[in-house]
Design a protein around this motif. Structure first.
Motif, PDB file in Angstrom:
ATOM      1  N   LEU A 122       0.855  -1.184   0.000  1.00 26.24           N
ATOM      2  CA  LEU A 122       0.000   0.000   0.000  1.00 26.24           C
ATOM      3  C   LEU A 122       0.890   1.233   0.000  1.00 26.24           C
ATOM      4  CD1 LEU A 122      -2.927   1.124   0.360  1.00 26.24           C
ATOM      5  CD2 LEU A 122      -2.471   1.152   2.818  1.00 26.24           C
ATOM      6  N   ASP A 123       0.624   2.179  -0.879  1.00 28.16           N
ATOM      7  CA  ASP A 123       1.332   3.458  -0.842  1.00 28.16           C
ATOM      8  C   ASP A 123       0.652   4.282   0.261  1.00 28.16           C
ATOM      9  OD1 ASP A 123       2.277   6.041  -1.234  1.00 28.16           O
ATOM     10  OD2 ASP A 123       2.536   5.740  -3.388  1.00 28.16           O
ATOM     11  N   MET A 124       1.224   4.205   1.448  1.00 30.47           N
ATOM     12  CA  MET A 124       0.540   4.755   2.620  1.00 30.47           C
ATOM     13  C   MET A 124       0.340   6.270   2.519  1.00 30.47           C
ATOM     14  SD  MET A 124      -0.948   3.822   5.377  1.00 30.47           S
ATOM     15  CE  MET A 124      -0.401   2.287   6.120  1.00 30.47           C
ATOM     16  N   LYS A 125       1.343   6.974   2.014  1.00 29.15           N
ATOM     17  CA  LYS A 125       1.222   8.440   1.927  1.00 29.15           C
ATOM     18  C   LYS A 125       0.077   8.823   1.004  1.00 29.15           C
ATOM     19  CE  LYS A 125       5.423  10.879   3.023  1.00 29.15           C
ATOM     20  NZ  LYS A 125       6.757  10.489   2.601  1.00 29.15           N
ATOM     21  N   LYS A 126       0.044   8.142  -0.131  1.00 33.07           N
ATOM     22  CA  LYS A 126      -1.010   8.409  -1.106  1.00 33.07           C
ATOM     23  C   LYS A 126      -2.385   8.073  -0.516  1.00 33.07           C
ATOM     24  CE  LYS A 126      -0.414   7.789  -6.046  1.00 33.07           C
ATOM     25  NZ  LYS A 126      -0.213   6.769  -7.080  1.00 33.07           N
ATOM     26  N   ALA A 127      -2.424   6.948   0.190  1.00 33.19           N
ATOM     27  CA  ALA A 127      -3.686   6.508   0.792  1.00 33.19           C
ATOM     28  C   ALA A 127      -4.183   7.543   1.793  1.00 33.19           C
ATOM     29  CB  ALA A 127      -3.493   5.156   1.476  1.00 33.19           C
ATOM     30  N   LEU A 128      -3.251   8.030   2.634  1.00 30.19           N
ATOM     31  CA  LEU A 128      -3.673   8.964   3.680  1.00 30.19           C
ATOM     32  C   LEU A 128      -4.035  10.331   3.107  1.00 30.19           C
ATOM     33  CD1 LEU A 128      -1.238   7.970   6.562  1.00 30.19           C
ATOM     34  CD2 LEU A 128      -3.609   7.321   6.237  1.00 30.19           C
ATOM     35  N   SER A 158      -7.625  12.636   7.848  1.00 31.37           N
ATOM     36  CA  SER A 158      -7.409  12.030   9.163  1.00 31.37           C
ATOM     37  C   SER A 158      -8.609  11.167   9.551  1.00 31.37           C
ATOM     38  CB  SER A 158      -7.115  13.096  10.210  1.00 31.37           C
ATOM     39  OG  SER A 158      -8.184  13.993  10.222  1.00 31.37           O
ATOM     40  N   LEU A 159      -8.313  10.095  10.248  1.00 27.06           N
ATOM     41  CA  LEU A 159      -9.333   9.096  10.583  1.00 27.06           C
ATOM     42  C   LEU A 159      -9.228   8.743  12.057  1.00 27.06           C
ATOM     43  CD1 LEU A 159      -8.595   6.579   7.664  1.00 27.06           C
ATOM     44  CD2 LEU A 159     -10.611   8.060   7.836  1.00 27.06           C
ATOM     45  N   CYS A 186      -2.871   6.531  13.139  1.00 25.47           N
ATOM     46  CA  CYS A 186      -1.575   7.009  12.627  1.00 25.47           C
ATOM     47  C   CYS A 186      -0.759   5.829  12.061  1.00 25.47           C
ATOM     48  CB  CYS A 186      -0.800   7.830  13.631  1.00 25.47           C
ATOM     49  SG  CYS A 186      -0.660   7.105  15.245  1.00 25.47           S
ATOM     50  N   PRO A 187      -1.179   5.301  10.921  1.00 27.57           N
ATOM     51  CA  PRO A 187      -0.522   4.128  10.351  1.00 27.57           C
ATOM     52  C   PRO A 187       0.757   4.465   9.603  1.00 27.57           C
ATOM     53  CG  PRO A 187      -2.359   4.763   8.985  1.00 27.57           C
ATOM     54  CD  PRO A 187      -2.312   5.744  10.116  1.00 27.57           C
ATOM     55  N   GLU A 188       1.110   5.764   9.533  1.00 27.38           N
ATOM     56  CA  GLU A 188       2.374   6.143   8.873  1.00 27.38           C
ATOM     57  C   GLU A 188       3.533   5.387   9.508  1.00 27.38           C
ATOM     58  OE1 GLU A 188       0.272   8.066  10.401  1.00 27.38           O
ATOM     59  OE2 GLU A 188      -0.033   9.988   9.407  1.00 27.38           O
ATOM     60  N   ARG A 189       3.380   5.061  10.791  1.00 25.24           N
ATOM     61  CA  ARG A 189       4.496   4.416  11.486  1.00 25.24           C
ATOM     62  C   ARG A 189       4.819   3.036  10.925  1.00 25.24           C
ATOM     63  NH1 ARG A 189      -0.073   3.725  14.491  1.00 25.24           N
ATOM     64  NH2 ARG A 189      -0.280   2.028  16.004  1.00 25.24           N
ATOM     65  N   ALA A 201      -2.552  -2.246  17.171  1.00 26.18           N
ATOM     66  CA  ALA A 201      -1.902  -1.345  16.212  1.00 26.18           C
ATOM     67  C   ALA A 201      -2.402  -1.614  14.790  1.00 26.18           C
ATOM     68  CB  ALA A 201      -0.389  -1.529  16.287  1.00 26.18           C
ATOM     69  N   SER A 202      -2.717  -2.866  14.488  1.00 23.89           N
ATOM     70  CA  SER A 202      -3.169  -3.212  13.136  1.00 23.89           C
ATOM     71  C   SER A 202      -4.478  -2.518  12.777  1.00 23.89           C
ATOM     72  CB  SER A 202      -3.428  -4.720  13.020  1.00 23.89           C
ATOM     73  OG  SER A 202      -2.273  -5.435  13.280  1.00 23.89           O
ATOM     74  N   THR A 203      -5.239  -2.187  13.792  1.00 23.22           N
ATOM     75  CA  THR A 203      -6.554  -1.583  13.524  1.00 23.22           C
ATOM     76  C   THR A 203      -6.405  -0.283  12.734  1.00 23.22           C
ATOM     77  OG1 THR A 203      -7.405  -2.643  15.491  1.00 23.22           O
ATOM     78  CG2 THR A 203      -8.701  -0.816  14.632  1.00 23.22           C
ATOM     79  N   ASP A 204      -5.332   0.450  12.988  1.00 24.68           N
ATOM     80  CA  ASP A 204      -5.110   1.687  12.225  1.00 24.68           C
ATOM     81  C   ASP A 204      -5.061   1.384  10.722  1.00 24.68           C
ATOM     82  OD1 ASP A 204      -4.978   3.114  14.540  1.00 24.68           O
ATOM     83  OD2 ASP A 204      -2.954   3.883  14.235  1.00 24.68           O
ATOM     84  N   ILE A 205      -4.383   0.301  10.386  1.00 25.40           N
ATOM     85  CA  ILE A 205      -4.256  -0.061   8.964  1.00 25.40           C
ATOM     86  C   ILE A 205      -5.625  -0.488   8.415  1.00 25.40           C
ATOM     87  CG2 ILE A 205      -3.132  -1.674   7.355  1.00 25.40           C
ATOM     88  CD1 ILE A 205      -0.854  -1.875   9.517  1.00 25.40           C
ATOM     89  N   HIS A 206      -6.370  -1.231   9.206  1.00 21.01           N
ATOM     90  CA  HIS A 206      -7.676  -1.708   8.748  1.00 21.01           C
ATOM     91  C   HIS A 206      -8.639  -0.546   8.497  1.00 21.01           C
ATOM     92  CE1 HIS A 206      -6.544  -5.631  11.052  1.00 21.01           C
ATOM     93  NE2 HIS A 206      -5.705  -5.311  10.079  1.00 21.01           N
ATOM     94  N   VAL A 207      -8.543   0.463   9.356  1.00 15.19           N
ATOM     95  CA  VAL A 207      -9.459   1.605   9.204  1.00 15.19           C
ATOM     96  C   VAL A 207      -9.131   2.385   7.917  1.00 15.19           C
ATOM     97  CG1 VAL A 207     -10.199   3.777  10.284  1.00 15.19           C
ATOM     98  CG2 VAL A 207     -10.001   1.715  11.663  1.00 15.19           C
ATOM     99  N   VAL A 208      -7.850   2.470   7.586  1.00 15.42           N
ATOM    100  CA  VAL A 208      -7.475   3.116   6.313  1.00 15.42           C
ATOM    101  C   VAL A 208      -8.038   2.314   5.146  1.00 15.42           C
ATOM    102  CG1 VAL A 208      -5.528   3.720   4.808  1.00 15.42           C
ATOM    103  CG2 VAL A 208      -5.376   4.144   7.263  1.00 15.42           C
TER     104      VAL A 208
END
Ligand code: GLU
Length: 278
Positions: free
Chosen positions: A149-155, A160-161, A174-177, A216-223
């Motif tokens: 996943l291109d995280m920057k592009k996704a966010l 903000s979520l 904050c899934p950038e991490r 922590a994975s939940t951040d990714i799932h929400v994105v």
């Protein structure tokens, strides 16, 4: 009415930690007059075994749990995951990455990123993010790719979520991490994050309960939910059940599997009493 689920991976026998999680979830649904569903997370053909799936269902029955049919088996839904990946690929939100694990680790070290604890591995430095089509074609001749996943592009798309944990309140995403996480592996055509996100939506889950090790994975799932137009359920990350030494249970601890406890003559009620978070 809440809809909950228990989603074990059939890579071994159920142990007391799983039993605690399943009972916690089942009891929440019962209290609310809601639904309790099961999902077998068996996308990894090397680590998962049908015999473990059968044993898991049998152990849950023995513990006194019942669930609403059907039991969802992830291995039967690979097409759904492939379709979601196609959608993300068309929108250029995922890209193929040809780096090996060792390269990812070395690049992360060189960039001064400490390897991330847990599931995610080191943060990817992004070497393959900007390859041209020609470079991708060339690399794909000698190596299979994972899809990231291109995280920057996704966010940039999602903005903000946040999500709600019923034990902790609002949590800002904050899934950038984690950087550009893998959504399709080399050996398995989808990753945990993608499958769990799609399945929770397909099963109409309104309350996801699971151990706090997965918080922590939940951040990714929400994105992913936002990108794929899926609803965000409420979450409840429960504590992990610990043994007398304060260590979490692992599948390799054979003595605390439900099977072993049954074999040693314990009753379902006795096992249920051991499977309560303090
Ligand atoms: N399959 C995961 C496990 O067994 C649980 C995933 C989840 O509940 O989201 O740890």
């Amino acid at each position: 009415m809440i809809v909950t689920r228990f989603a074990p991976s059939p890579t071994g026998q159920l142990h007391l930690g799983h039993a605690a999680s399943a009972l916690f979830t089942f009891n929440l649904a019962q209290k609310d007059g809601g639904k309790f569903l099961l999902r077998i997370e068996d996308i990894d053909p090397v680590r998962c075994r049908d015999v473990y799936s059968d044993d898991i269902l049998e152990d849950l029955h023995w513990l006194g749990l019942s669930w609403q049919a059907p039991v969802r088996k992830q291995s039967q839904h690979m097409k759904d995951y492939a379709n979601a990946l196609d959608q993300l690929r068309e929108r250029r939100l995922i890209y193929p990455c040809f780096c090996t694990r060792r390269e990812v680790l070395e690049e992360a070290k060189a960039a001064g990123h400490a390897p991330h604890e847990g599931e995610e591995g080191p943060v990817y430095s992004g070497t393959c993010r900007h390859l041209t089509e020609e470079q991708r074609d060339e690399k794909s001749k000698s190596r299979q790719a994972v899809w990231r996943l291109d995280m920057k592009k996704a966010l940039a798309l999602t903005g903000s979520l946040s999500w709600h944990d019923s034990a902790r309140g609002a949590i800002e995403v904050c899934p950038e991490r984690f950087g550009d996480v893998v959504l399709a592996r080399r050996d398995v055509a989808a990753s945990y994050h993608l499958c769990v996100t799609l399945d929770d939506a397909s099963q109409g889950i309104t309350l996801v309960t699971r151990g706090e090790d997965l918080m922590a994975s939940t951040d990714i799932h929400v994105v992913l939910q936002k990108l794929l137009g899926l609803p965000t359920p409420t979450y409840h990350h429960h504590p992990l059940l610990l043994d007398v030494q304060g260590k979490r249970f692992a599948k390799r601890d054979k003595a605390v599997t439900i099977r072993a406890l049954r074999g040693a003559g314990m009753t379902p009620e006795e096992v249920r009493q051991k499977a309560i978070f303090s």
